[in-house]
Design a protein around this motif. Structure first.
Motif, PDB file in Angstrom:
ATOM      1  N   VAL A 217       2.888 -17.621 -33.349  1.00  0.00           N
ATOM      2  CA  VAL A 217       2.313 -16.648 -32.416  1.00  0.00           C
ATOM      3  C   VAL A 217       1.043 -16.029 -32.984  1.00  0.00           C
ATOM      4  N   ASP A 218       0.999 -15.840 -34.309  1.00  0.00           N
ATOM      5  CA  ASP A 218      -0.125 -15.167 -34.942  1.00  0.00           C
ATOM      6  C   ASP A 218      -1.403 -16.001 -34.942  1.00  0.00           C
ATOM      7  N   GLN A 219      -1.308 -17.267 -34.552  1.00  0.00           N
ATOM      8  CA  GLN A 219      -2.480 -18.133 -34.559  1.00  0.00           C
ATOM      9  C   GLN A 219      -2.959 -18.516 -33.156  1.00  0.00           C
ATOM     10  N   LEU A 220      -2.339 -17.933 -32.145  1.00  0.00           N
ATOM     11  CA  LEU A 220      -2.640 -18.322 -30.768  1.00  0.00           C
ATOM     12  C   LEU A 220      -3.183 -17.152 -29.969  1.00  0.00           C
ATOM     13  N   PRO A 221      -4.150 -17.383 -29.091  1.00  0.00           N
ATOM     14  CA  PRO A 221      -4.608 -16.317 -28.201  1.00  0.00           C
ATOM     15  C   PRO A 221      -3.561 -15.995 -27.145  1.00  0.00           C
ATOM     16  N   GLN A 222      -2.785 -16.999 -26.755  1.00  0.00           N
ATOM     17  CA  GLN A 222      -1.659 -16.785 -25.851  1.00  0.00           C
ATOM     18  C   GLN A 222      -0.642 -17.900 -26.057  1.00  0.00           C
ATOM     19  N   VAL A 223       0.625 -17.577 -25.888  1.00  0.00           N
ATOM     20  CA  VAL A 223       1.707 -18.529 -26.124  1.00  0.00           C
ATOM     21  C   VAL A 223       2.016 -19.271 -24.831  1.00  0.00           C
ATOM     22  N   THR A 224       1.697 -20.542 -24.812  1.00  0.00           N
ATOM     23  CA  THR A 224       2.018 -21.390 -23.661  1.00  0.00           C
ATOM     24  C   THR A 224       2.967 -22.514 -24.051  1.00  0.00           C
ATOM     25  N   ALA A 225       3.566 -22.410 -25.228  1.00  0.00           N
ATOM     26  CA  ALA A 225       4.477 -23.449 -25.702  1.00  0.00           C
ATOM     27  C   ALA A 225       5.680 -23.563 -24.779  1.00  0.00           C
ATOM     28  N   ALA A 226       6.072 -24.785 -24.480  1.00  0.00           N
ATOM     29  CA  ALA A 226       7.185 -25.017 -23.563  1.00  0.00           C
ATOM     30  C   ALA A 226       8.496 -24.486 -24.129  1.00  0.00           C
ATOM     31  N   ARG A 227       8.625 -24.407 -25.453  1.00  0.00           N
ATOM     32  CA  ARG A 227       9.886 -23.967 -26.031  1.00  0.00           C
ATOM     33  C   ARG A 227      10.020 -22.449 -26.090  1.00  0.00           C
ATOM     34  N   CYS A 228       9.004 -21.706 -25.661  1.00  0.00           N
ATOM     35  CA  CYS A 228       9.091 -20.249 -25.640  1.00  0.00           C
ATOM     36  C   CYS A 228      10.180 -19.816 -24.660  1.00  0.00           C
ATOM     37  N   THR A 229      11.079 -18.941 -25.104  1.00  0.00           N
ATOM     38  CA  THR A 229      12.194 -18.488 -24.270  1.00  0.00           C
ATOM     39  C   THR A 229      11.986 -17.079 -23.720  1.00  0.00           C
ATOM     40  N   SER A 230      10.802 -16.532 -23.878  1.00  0.00           N
ATOM     41  CA  SER A 230      10.498 -15.172 -23.383  1.00  0.00           C
ATOM     42  C   SER A 230      11.510 -14.148 -23.876  1.00  0.00           C
ATOM     43  N   CYS A 231      11.954 -14.312 -25.114  1.00  0.00           N
ATOM     44  CA  CYS A 231      12.881 -13.336 -25.680  1.00  0.00           C
ATOM     45  C   CYS A 231      12.162 -12.054 -26.084  1.00  0.00           C
ATOM     46  N   LEU A 232      10.831 -12.139 -26.259  1.00  0.00           N
ATOM     47  CA  LEU A 232       9.965 -11.006 -26.608  1.00  0.00           C
ATOM     48  C   LEU A 232      10.259 -10.431 -27.990  1.00  0.00           C
TER      49      LEU A 232
END
Length: 407
Positions: A217-232
């Motif tokens: 996450v610290d290297q991306l302007p926004q997280v669009t990875a398919a494996r993101c589970t929106s756990c926040l």
């Protein structure tokens, strides 16, 4: 954030367990992966695999809509295996068990395992036209009420996931879940995403360390990875989230930020809409016809007992296809009297709709065909015998005389 999500996880898990073990509900009818397994059979044959129903398609549709909006939020908020695996990870941390971090190339290679599992399940299901991996499914081990149709493999699979979850973060969800393989293409297109403001970010890397799916996450302007589970978890871990370093929401052109409440509302709305659709628009899970439809047809609606699955529906169709005194079929070679059977198999009295040619049959003949014994001489004259019908029709007395078909 974590506390609120834990409440949502507990609510869905408790609801599932109460429905299965106290209310004796068939949880398989609400498994979204069941919709994946049954799709080909229903489209090509008009029938569902045993233990499944149209509700599987509705809940799958709700899940796909949720994924397009929230990515794989189902995994981090609703899925019982995801919930238990995550909680076991917290237990392992509390017990100070060694934590195994598997990331980078190893994580990506292992992540291909879910596609292998999906392929094997679909191949086996299409081969035998049944739920081939049902008795080895870890979810089925949780919701089966531990009957005779479950094997030791289900417990072994569930036990392996539980043990690995104590020392590895979400191993099943990351690497072997077949449903995750189905959701991945849509999750990549998901509307919501975590966005990082590089000007406010202090590069502390807490967000990346908190991510259970090992996303940088610290290297991306926004997280669009398919494996993101929106756990926040990443947003919660960020010390400057309040200053906008990390925020969660839609793309910038739709707004700057959503609250966590939006996530919960969308999750509940998608599942609630799927459940409502299943009850308001209950399509038949078994559709099969005989003969060519005439210009005009008639229909009779019945409630039939002992129609518990696709196999029993096939038997009911066989009784309707009879060509004896109570025929709906035809004794004339190369000619078939038309009828269509639509059924909703399940426990207790099941709904049945029979559409037929009113010139050759009537409602009483349909009832007689279903309930009267059948002499199956036309199958093999040397082994002909009477076949007792296992079916009863609610409110119908088969002893009442009815008109017989014309030979």
């Amino acid at each position: 954030m974590t506390r609120a999500r834990r409440i949502v996880q507990f609510a869905f898990l408790a609801f599932t367990l109460v429905a299965v073990f106290l209310l004796s509900a068939n949880a398989e009818l609400w498994c979204p992966f069941g919709g994946v397994e049954a799709c080909f059979e229903y489209v090509t044959q008009g029938t569902m695999l045993c233990s499944l129903g149209i509700s599987n398609f509705y809940i799958l549709g709700g899940l796909l809509a949720m994924t397009l909006l929230l990515r794989r939020a189902f995994c981090s908020h609703v899925c019982p295996i995801g919930t238990l695996s995550e909680w076991l990870g917290k237990v392992g941390a509390a017990l100070k068990l060694p934590r195994l971090h598997i990331g980078g190339r190893s994580d990506r290679v292992l992540g291909l395992g879910k596609y292998v599992v999906l392929g094997l399940i679909l191949w086996a299901t299409l081969s035998v036209r049944e739920l081939a991996f049902r008795t080895a499914c870890p979810v089925y081990a949780l919701i089966s009420r531990h009957g005779t149709d479950i094997t030791m493999w289900a417990y072994i699979t569930a036990g392996a996931i539980a043990l690995l979850s104590l020392v590895i973060v979400l191993p099943f969800c990351r690497w072997f879940c077949a449903l995750a393989a189905v959701l991945t293409p849509l999750s990549k297109l998901g509307l919501a995403r975590v966005k990082r403001d590089t000007a406010s970010c202090s590069n502390c890397r807490r967000c990346a360390k908190a991510c259970p799916m090992d996303i940088a996450v610290d290297q991306l302007p926004q997280v669009t990875a398919a494996r993101c589970t929106s756990c926040l978890s990443c947003v919660e871990a960020c010390p400057k989230a309040g200053e906008g370093a990390l925020r969660w929401g839609p793309p910038n052109w739709l707004g700057r930020r959503w609250s966590q409440a939006v996530l919960f509302v969308v999750v509940v709305a998608c599942i609630g809409a799927a459940a409502a659709a299943a009850y308001l628009a209950p399509l038949p899970s078994y559709v099969k016809s005989h003969g060519t439809p005439p210009a005009e047809t008639a229909t009779v609606e019945l409630r039939v007992s002992d129609l518990t699955c696709r196999g029993r529906a096939n038997l009911l169709f066989w009784f309707l296809e009879r060509n004896d005194l109570y025929q709906l079929g035809s004794t004339v070679p190369d000619q078939s009297t038309y009828f269509k059977l639509e059924a909703w198999p399940g426990p207790g009295w099941s709904r049945v709709r029979v559409t037929f040619d009113p010139d050759t049959a009537d409602a009483d003949m349909v009832r007689s065909a279903i309930t009267e014994p059948y002499f199956n001489a036309h199958i093999d004259p040397l082994e002909s015998r009477w076949m007792e019908s296992p079916f009863k029709i609610e409110g119908y007395d088969p002893l009442t005389p009815v008109p017989l078909a014309t030979p």
